[in-house]
Motif scaffolding. Sequence first.
Motif, PDB file in Angstrom:
ATOM      1  N   ALA A  21      -8.748  -0.586 -39.449  1.00  0.00           N
ATOM      2  CA  ALA A  21      -7.579  -1.526 -39.349  1.00  0.00           C
ATOM      3  C   ALA A  21      -6.305  -1.047 -40.120  1.00  0.00           C
ATOM      4  N   ARG A  22      -6.651  -0.640 -41.243  1.00  0.00           N
ATOM      5  CA  ARG A  22      -5.466  -0.028 -42.335  1.00  0.00           C
ATOM      6  C   ARG A  22      -4.889   1.302 -41.614  1.00  0.00           C
ATOM      7  N   ALA A  23      -5.503   2.138 -40.763  1.00  0.00           N
ATOM      8  CA  ALA A  23      -4.939   2.902 -40.169  1.00  0.00           C
ATOM      9  C   ALA A  23      -3.880   2.674 -39.047  1.00  0.00           C
ATOM     10  N   VAL A  24      -4.032   1.277 -38.526  1.00  0.00           N
ATOM     11  CA  VAL A  24      -3.149   0.967 -37.632  1.00  0.00           C
ATOM     12  C   VAL A  24      -2.266  -0.224 -38.079  1.00  0.00           C
ATOM     13  N   GLY A  25      -2.153  -0.403 -39.435  1.00  0.00           N
ATOM     14  CA  GLY A  25      -1.149  -1.365 -40.174  1.00  0.00           C
ATOM     15  C   GLY A  25      -1.623  -2.695 -40.153  1.00  0.00           C
ATOM     16  N   ALA A  26      -3.088  -3.093 -40.101  1.00  0.00           N
ATOM     17  CA  ALA A  26      -3.625  -4.269 -40.340  1.00  0.00           C
ATOM     18  C   ALA A  26      -4.753  -4.310 -41.358  1.00  0.00           C
ATOM     19  N   ARG A  27      -5.472  -5.347 -41.580  1.00  0.00           N
ATOM     20  CA  ARG A  27      -6.316  -5.541 -42.423  1.00  0.00           C
ATOM     21  C   ARG A  27      -7.520  -6.236 -41.707  1.00  0.00           C
ATOM     22  N   ALA A  28      -8.690  -6.316 -41.941  1.00  0.00           N
ATOM     23  CA  ALA A  28      -9.887  -7.004 -41.710  1.00  0.00           C
ATOM     24  C   ALA A  28     -10.311  -8.253 -42.296  1.00  0.00           C
ATOM     25  N   ALA A  29     -10.192  -9.343 -41.964  1.00  0.00           N
ATOM     26  CA  ALA A  29     -10.532 -10.581 -42.914  1.00  0.00           C
ATOM     27  C   ALA A  29     -11.720 -11.424 -42.494  1.00  0.00           C
ATOM     28  N   ALA A  30     -12.592 -11.641 -43.179  1.00  0.00           N
ATOM     29  CA  ALA A  30     -13.557 -12.762 -42.735  1.00  0.00           C
ATOM     30  C   ALA A  30     -13.210 -14.140 -42.820  1.00  0.00           C
ATOM     31  N   LEU A  31     -12.395 -14.576 -41.915  1.00  0.00           N
ATOM     32  CA  LEU A  31     -11.787 -15.940 -41.633  1.00  0.00           C
ATOM     33  C   LEU A  31     -12.150 -16.322 -40.513  1.00  0.00           C
ATOM     34  N   ALA A  32     -12.598 -17.516 -40.235  1.00  0.00           N
ATOM     35  CA  ALA A  32     -13.055 -17.952 -38.949  1.00  0.00           C
ATOM     36  C   ALA A  32     -12.218 -18.604 -37.991  1.00  0.00           C
ATOM     37  N   THR A  33     -11.037 -18.991 -38.772  1.00  0.00           N
ATOM     38  CA  THR A  33      -9.822 -19.249 -38.095  1.00  0.00           C
ATOM     39  C   THR A  33      -8.531 -18.648 -38.970  1.00  0.00           C
ATOM     40  N   SER A  34      -7.647 -18.545 -38.124  1.00  0.00           N
ATOM     41  CA  SER A  34      -6.459 -18.113 -38.809  1.00  0.00           C
ATOM     42  C   SER A  34      -5.551 -19.201 -39.571  1.00  0.00           C
ATOM     43  N   PRO A  35      -5.477 -19.069 -40.950  1.00  0.00           N
ATOM     44  CA  PRO A  35      -4.633 -20.105 -41.564  1.00  0.00           C
ATOM     45  C   PRO A  35      -3.125 -20.123 -41.232  1.00  0.00           C
ATOM     46  N   MET A  36      -2.681 -18.929 -40.898  1.00  0.00           N
ATOM     47  CA  MET A  36      -1.359 -18.957 -40.167  1.00  0.00           C
ATOM     48  C   MET A  36      -1.322 -19.156 -39.075  1.00  0.00           C
ATOM     49  N   PRO A  37      -0.212 -19.582 -38.581  1.00  0.00           N
ATOM     50  CA  PRO A  37       0.058 -19.671 -37.028  1.00  0.00           C
ATOM     51  C   PRO A  37       0.166 -18.560 -36.360  1.00  0.00           C
ATOM     52  N   GLY A  38      -0.085 -18.684 -34.970  1.00  0.00           N
ATOM     53  CA  GLY A  38       0.175 -17.069 -34.326  1.00  0.00           C
ATOM     54  C   GLY A  38      -0.490 -17.490 -32.734  1.00  0.00           C
ATOM     55  N   ARG A  39       0.240 -16.749 -31.888  1.00  0.00           N
ATOM     56  CA  ARG A  39       0.011 -16.745 -30.305  1.00  0.00           C
ATOM     57  C   ARG A  39      -1.104 -15.500 -30.182  1.00  0.00           C
ATOM     58  N   PRO A  40      -2.572 -15.837 -29.875  1.00  0.00           N
ATOM     59  CA  PRO A  40      -3.332 -14.789 -29.495  1.00  0.00           C
ATOM     60  C   PRO A  40      -2.851 -13.800 -28.451  1.00  0.00           C
TER      61      PRO A  40
ATOM     62  N   VAL B 178      -4.520 -16.254 -46.968  1.00  0.00           N
ATOM     63  CA  VAL B 178      -5.187 -14.785 -46.194  1.00  0.00           C
ATOM     64  C   VAL B 178      -5.084 -13.530 -47.143  1.00  0.00           C
ATOM     65  N   THR B 179      -4.109 -13.373 -48.000  1.00  0.00           N
ATOM     66  CA  THR B 179      -4.305 -12.316 -49.133  1.00  0.00           C
ATOM     67  C   THR B 179      -5.761 -12.434 -49.941  1.00  0.00           C
ATOM     68  N   ASP B 180      -6.075 -13.575 -50.176  1.00  0.00           N
ATOM     69  CA  ASP B 180      -7.332 -13.808 -51.126  1.00  0.00           C
ATOM     70  C   ASP B 180      -8.398 -13.425 -50.184  1.00  0.00           C
ATOM     71  N   ALA B 181      -8.405 -13.944 -48.935  1.00  0.00           N
ATOM     72  CA  ALA B 181      -9.440 -13.632 -48.222  1.00  0.00           C
ATOM     73  C   ALA B 181      -9.830 -12.370 -47.739  1.00  0.00           C
ATOM     74  N   VAL B 182      -8.637 -11.608 -47.525  1.00  0.00           N
ATOM     75  CA  VAL B 182      -8.842  -9.884 -47.519  1.00  0.00           C
ATOM     76  C   VAL B 182      -9.622  -9.520 -48.525  1.00  0.00           C
ATOM     77  N   GLU B 183      -9.123  -9.920 -50.009  1.00  0.00           N
ATOM     78  CA  GLU B 183      -9.758  -9.397 -51.142  1.00  0.00           C
ATOM     79  C   GLU B 183     -11.214  -9.640 -51.171  1.00  0.00           C
ATOM     80  N   VAL B 184     -11.612 -10.972 -50.967  1.00  0.00           N
ATOM     81  CA  VAL B 184     -12.924 -11.438 -51.164  1.00  0.00           C
ATOM     82  C   VAL B 184     -13.840 -10.702 -50.088  1.00  0.00           C
ATOM     83  N   THR B 185     -13.332 -10.654 -48.867  1.00  0.00           N
ATOM     84  CA  THR B 185     -14.013  -9.934 -47.815  1.00  0.00           C
ATOM     85  C   THR B 185     -14.657  -8.622 -48.155  1.00  0.00           C
ATOM     86  N   HIS B 186     -13.940  -7.953 -48.943  1.00  0.00           N
ATOM     87  CA  HIS B 186     -14.408  -6.443 -49.201  1.00  0.00           C
ATOM     88  C   HIS B 186     -14.688  -6.500 -50.630  1.00  0.00           C
TER      89      HIS B 186
END
Length: 381
Positions: free
Chosen positions: A81-100, A356-364
Amino acid sequence: MTSDGVRTFGVEEELLLVDGTTGLPLAASCALLEEHADAAGPKLEAELQQEMIEVVSSAPRTLAHLVSDVVDGRAAADRAARAVGARAAALATSPMPGRPHVHPTERFGTIIDRYGVLARDNLTCGMHVHVFVTSQREGVGVLDRIRNWLPVLVALSANSPFFGGRDTGFASYRSQVWQGWPSAGPSPVYGSPGAYRAREEELMATGVLLDRKMLYFDARLSHAYPTVEIRVADVCLFAEDAGVIAALARGLVETAARDWRAGLPPAAISAPALRLASWQARLSGMNGNLVHPLTGRPAPAPAVVADLLAHVLPALADAGDTETVADGLVRVIARGTGADRQRGVLHRTGRLADVVTDAVEVTHAFDRSGTLARAMHPGGD
């Protein structure tokens, strides 16, 4: 099953792909999978939406090996994910809005076209646990005897309080959304493989389901592996909680198989009552009451978890999992679930992006030395 009688098990974790700065979900799975294509190690697979990635563990015997697989899988997903500008987070839903954005396969496209907003807006990440069974007869005997305990796993794994930029009021809103799929939810007692197959054929004959992969029972016989697949859990924010849920699932399967062989009947609780028990678990998580799996009456969540532990204790002991699982349950009760962690971060900072930032940290943040990394402590302080 290994030579010492311990069942092999494995997990499939769905991770959310996010922008590490804004917290917004990112449609990055296509690029991520291309990046990971030649990499050794954990298996990554596409999911319905490009904002998700699935990580598949091996099928080990020991809980330590399984947790190691989870940690390695999360790390592999995050590297790609980092290599393509993203992060992987163990979140079961997205706290932030967004269109899949649907992952571009023919089957996924058909699902989006056929199931309307349920599919188009679906951005939910679960964890499925596979546990080895020796036969379909044993598998159905297990399904009939674990069904009343599955809502407790929902409560323990709850990790989806936010959806579309707001607090839903649920601890596991992912599970609530999932109930909208046509075949999702608890099953009746089957009694035999023939009855189980007849139920599958009855549902397929309606033409409502695209294929057998869409038989989204809370637990089912896998069509790909000699396993029972338990499908109720949110993806867990904490890697060690994923191990606890998987070990409890294995304990439930082994306990149920022993009861089936001994001729002990399943609990007499209806599918509608189980639906209510699951609804309560989705709403409250580990806060407040759950419906007790044996009495069908309200009981404090920690007391219900204690009874689950007692129920599976002989199986946990035989697998060598007792201390790890008992300590893990104490930890969940003391510091809360992933849903509690997310709400705590929002309460402190007022920003869903910080959740989300905290979740990324805790995930890893899992520490292989056996101690918890700093980010694991309540509040992250």
